[in-house]
Design a protein around this motif. Structure first.
Motif, short mmCIF file in Angstrom:
data_model
loop_
_atom_site.label_atom_id
_atom_site.label_comp_id
_atom_site.label_asym_id
_atom_site.label_seq_id
_atom_site.Cartn_x
_atom_site.Cartn_y
_atom_site.Cartn_z
N GLN A 9 0.83 -1.21 0.00
CA GLN A 9 0.00 0.00 0.00
C GLN A 9 0.86 1.26 0.00
O GLN A 9 0.38 2.33 -0.34
N LYS A 10 2.14 1.11 0.37
CA LYS A 10 3.04 2.27 0.40
C LYS A 10 3.65 2.56 -0.97
O LYS A 10 4.27 3.60 -1.17
N SER A 11 3.56 1.62 -1.91
CA SER A 11 4.08 1.87 -3.26
C SER A 11 3.35 3.07 -3.85
O SER A 11 2.14 3.21 -3.70
N GLU A 12 4.11 3.95 -4.49
CA GLU A 12 3.50 5.19 -5.01
C GLU A 12 2.38 4.88 -6.00
O GLU A 12 1.30 5.47 -5.94
N ALA B 141 -0.57 3.37 -4.07
CA ALA B 141 -1.24 4.38 -3.24
C ALA B 141 -2.11 5.30 -4.09
O ALA B 141 -3.24 5.64 -3.71
N GLU B 142 -1.58 5.69 -5.25
CA GLU B 142 -2.36 6.56 -6.15
C GLU B 142 -3.61 5.87 -6.63
O GLU B 142 -4.70 6.45 -6.65
N ALA C 179 -6.14 5.61 -3.84
CA ALA C 179 -6.77 6.91 -3.59
C ALA C 179 -7.84 7.23 -4.64
O ALA C 179 -8.85 7.85 -4.34
#
Ligand code: ZN
Length: 240
Positions: free
Chosen positions: A209-212, A215-216, A219
């Motif tokens: 979930q922390k991968s950019e 995460a994008e 969101a």
């Protein structure tokens, strides 16, 4: 994909309740008449979102666990269809264990699942890149991290830590990857191995979930990452 193309003609007749009707027709129409399957199966709708993808996965697992797997279409027509383009509806990131093949566990066929497997589903850059590719390039709405009962990689990590030793060669990279889950599991009551299997899934989900890119997508509502545990005995995937 046409769902009914997944069913053999025999299953199609059984599941449609048309066995008796088929028998009656066979008795009153010439042998040269076209078989009933030629009526044309309705296509399986594309999944709309992560929830739809998860429902489809779990339905497949329920069939598998109940010994009601359908006759997966991996024949020529499906091969030609997916050769044009792939539209897998879910990514499965799972262990390499030979007893947990995702396509069988979820009762799905060619082109359905985007599968990445490493021992203990440990992540490295190539794995993360592959998972991100599934999101960024293929727009796959669901990613499931799938751990399993009696995972050998998790067990080996526990044993390595208990002996204060080091695993041989590159296997040590697996031990390093799984160690945080074992440490976390040690703080909990119950079976250490099974708790570590569960923690390993939860920690990997959090890490992804922390991968950019992930995460994008999360969101934007274009991606969900979930965790599951496969039971080797029952065949059931439990959501964590
Ligand atoms: Zn395993």
């Amino acid at each position: 994909m046409p769902i009914l193309s997944h069913l053999s003609r025999r299953n199609f007749l059984q599941t449609s309740g048309l066995v008796a009707l088929g028998a009656s027709l066979a008795a009153c129409v010439p042998i040269s008449a076209k078989p009933m399957a030629a009526v044309g199966p309705a296509p399986e709708a594309a999944v709309a979102d992560a929830d739809g993808a998860l429902a489809r996965l779990m339905e497949g697992n329920q069939r598998y666990a109940a010994n009601k797997s359908i006759d997966i279409d991996e024949g020529e027509s499906r091969r030609i269809e997916v050769a044009k383009a792939q539209h897998p509806f879910a990514t499965i990131f799972s262990c390499v264990d030979s007893r947990v093949p995702p396509e069988l566990v979820f009762d799905r066929g060619l082109g359905d699942l985007f599968v990445i497997r490493t021992a203990g589903h440990v992540i490295d850059n190539a794995v993360l890149g592959s998972l991100e590719f599934g999101v960024a390039e293929l727009n796959i709405p669901l990613l499931m991290v799938l751990g399993h009962e009696k995972c050998g990689a998790v067990k080996a990590t526990i044993e390595t830590l208990e002996s204060h030793g080091k695993a041989p060669a590159h296997i040590e990279a697996l031990v390093e990857g799984i160690t945080p889950a074992v440490e976390q599991a040690k703080t909990k009551a119950g079976d250490l191995l099974d708790n570590a299997v569960r923690e390993n899934v939860t920690l990997i989900v959090a890490q992804l979930q922390k991968s950019e890119i992930m995460a994008e997508a999360i969101a934007k509502g274009a991606l969900k990452i979930v965790g599951g545990r496969y039971d080797l005995d029952s065949g059931v995937v439990e959501m964590l």
